[in-house]
Design a protein around this motif. Structure first.
Motif, PDB file in Angstrom:
ATOM      1  N   GLN A   1       0.612  -1.156   0.047  1.00 28.34           N
ATOM      2  CA  GLN A   1       0.058  -0.095  -0.031  1.00 28.34           C
ATOM      3  C   GLN A   1       0.679   1.431   0.165  1.00 28.34           C
ATOM      4  O   GLN A   1       0.381   2.433  -0.202  1.00 28.34           O
ATOM      5  N   ILE A   2       2.179   0.963   0.218  1.00 27.80           N
ATOM      6  CA  ILE A   2       3.013   2.342   0.336  1.00 27.80           C
ATOM      7  C   ILE A   2       3.659   2.682  -0.980  1.00 27.80           C
ATOM      8  O   ILE A   2       4.163   1.801  -1.695  1.00 27.80           O
ATOM      9  N   GLY A   3       3.366   4.045  -1.284  1.00 25.19           N
ATOM     10  CA  GLY A   3       4.026   4.559  -2.678  1.00 25.19           C
ATOM     11  C   GLY A   3       5.465   4.895  -2.639  1.00 25.19           C
ATOM     12  O   GLY A   3       6.048   4.632  -3.172  1.00 25.19           O
ATOM     13  N   GLN A   4       5.676   5.584  -1.462  1.00 27.79           N
ATOM     14  CA  GLN A   4       6.965   6.183  -1.320  1.00 27.79           C
ATOM     15  C   GLN A   4       7.411   6.594   0.214  1.00 27.79           C
ATOM     16  O   GLN A   4       6.460   6.759   0.991  1.00 27.79           O
ATOM     17  N   LEU A   5       8.550   6.494   0.716  1.00 27.24           N
ATOM     18  CA  LEU A   5       8.715   6.927   1.958  1.00 27.24           C
ATOM     19  C   LEU A   5       9.852   8.200   1.891  1.00 27.24           C
ATOM     20  O   LEU A   5      10.787   8.124   1.154  1.00 27.24           O
ATOM     21  N   ASN A   6       9.280   9.379   2.294  1.00 23.94           N
ATOM     22  CA  ASN A   6      10.091  10.606   2.095  1.00 23.94           C
ATOM     23  C   ASN A   6      10.504  10.851   3.262  1.00 23.94           C
ATOM     24  O   ASN A   6       9.940  11.342   4.439  1.00 23.94           O
ATOM     25  N   PHE A   7      11.858  10.756   3.592  1.00 23.29           N
ATOM     26  CA  PHE A   7      12.612  11.102   5.038  1.00 23.29           C
ATOM     27  C   PHE A   7      12.994  12.469   4.767  1.00 23.29           C
ATOM     28  O   PHE A   7      13.516  13.221   3.770  1.00 23.29           O
ATOM     29  N   LYS A   8      12.668  13.364   5.762  1.00 24.60           N
ATOM     30  CA  LYS A   8      12.682  14.651   5.596  1.00 24.60           C
ATOM     31  C   LYS A   8      13.057  15.232   7.250  1.00 24.60           C
ATOM     32  O   LYS A   8      13.323  14.820   8.366  1.00 24.60           O
ATOM     33  N   ARG A   9      13.412  16.681   6.983  1.00 32.36           N
ATOM     34  CA  ARG A   9      13.892  17.471   8.337  1.00 32.36           C
ATOM     35  C   ARG A   9      12.541  18.072   8.627  1.00 32.36           C
ATOM     36  O   ARG A   9      11.884  18.898   7.894  1.00 32.36           O
ATOM     37  N   PHE A  10      12.146  18.191  10.122  1.00 34.02           N
ATOM     38  CA  PHE A  10      11.034  18.734  10.540  1.00 34.02           C
ATOM     39  C   PHE A  10      11.502  19.929  11.645  1.00 34.02           C
ATOM     40  O   PHE A  10      12.040  19.392  12.602  1.00 34.02           O
ATOM     41  N   GLY A  11      11.569  21.132  11.376  1.00 35.03           N
ATOM     42  CA  GLY A  11      11.974  22.034  12.438  1.00 35.03           C
ATOM     43  C   GLY A  11      13.660  22.081  12.206  1.00 35.03           C
ATOM     44  O   GLY A  11      14.361  21.666  11.190  1.00 35.03           O
ATOM     45  N   TRP A  12      14.419  22.523  13.219  1.00 33.05           N
ATOM     46  CA  TRP A  12      15.591  22.735  13.329  1.00 33.05           C
ATOM     47  C   TRP A  12      16.591  21.635  13.278  1.00 33.05           C
ATOM     48  O   TRP A  12      17.451  21.288  12.502  1.00 33.05           O
ATOM     49  N   ILE A  13      16.069  20.678  14.337  1.00 31.21           N
ATOM     50  CA  ILE A  13      17.032  19.325  14.576  1.00 31.21           C
ATOM     51  C   ILE A  13      16.234  17.959  14.615  1.00 31.21           C
ATOM     52  O   ILE A  13      16.953  16.839  14.882  1.00 31.21           O
TER      53      ILE A  13
END
Length: 145
Positions: free
Chosen positions: A80-92
């Protein structure tokens, strides 16, 4: 393995104190009293909320828990998963947005232990799910290693 997260309690307690102080200063207005009461109830509900993520071989389980009782449960199979997007949330803070083929994306941030990011990468590689990493995420991960 099971990973846990809680709401940002420090921020919520600060907002609760600020709301209670405003209520004490403006106690004479009935309309404002009901508005403040709604805000206080919402903050108290948020303080009792926590999250749980379980990563198995082919299934991700996401739970929302309120006062030790599960109120929401979602199982996501690898298909069911199309893609995993690893991101930065905020400063750290780093996290993952799970883009589904059908449905709304699921945001996974702030779980402990922090190994959940590595485990999600392994999960994606095992199940051949595409991975995208932003530049901000790579910068933070290089600093921690």
């Amino acid at each position: 393995m099971i990973y846990h997260a809680q709401t940002q309690r420090g921020v919520l307690i600060f907002l609760l104190a600020l709301t209670l102080a405003s209520l004490a200063l403006n106690f004479d207005s009935v309309n404002l009293f009901s508005f403040y009461l709604i805000i206080i109830v919402f903050i108290l509900l948020a303080l009792g909320t926590s999250y749980e993520l379980t990563i198995d071989k082919e299934v991700l389980s996401y739970h929302i828990i309120f006062l030790k009782k599960r109120i929401y449960k979602r199982k996501i199979h690898a298909s069911q998963i199309g893609q995993l997007n690893f991101k930065r949330f905020g400063w750290i803070q780093t996290g993952v947005v799970i883009s589904l083929k059908k449905g709304f994306p699921l945001r996974i941030v702030g779980f402990k232990p922090h190994r959940y990011l590595i485990r999600l990468e392994e999960f994606a590689e095992e199940n051949r799910i595409p991975i995208m990493k932003t530049e901000g995420y790579n910068i933070l991960m290089d600093r921690t290693n």
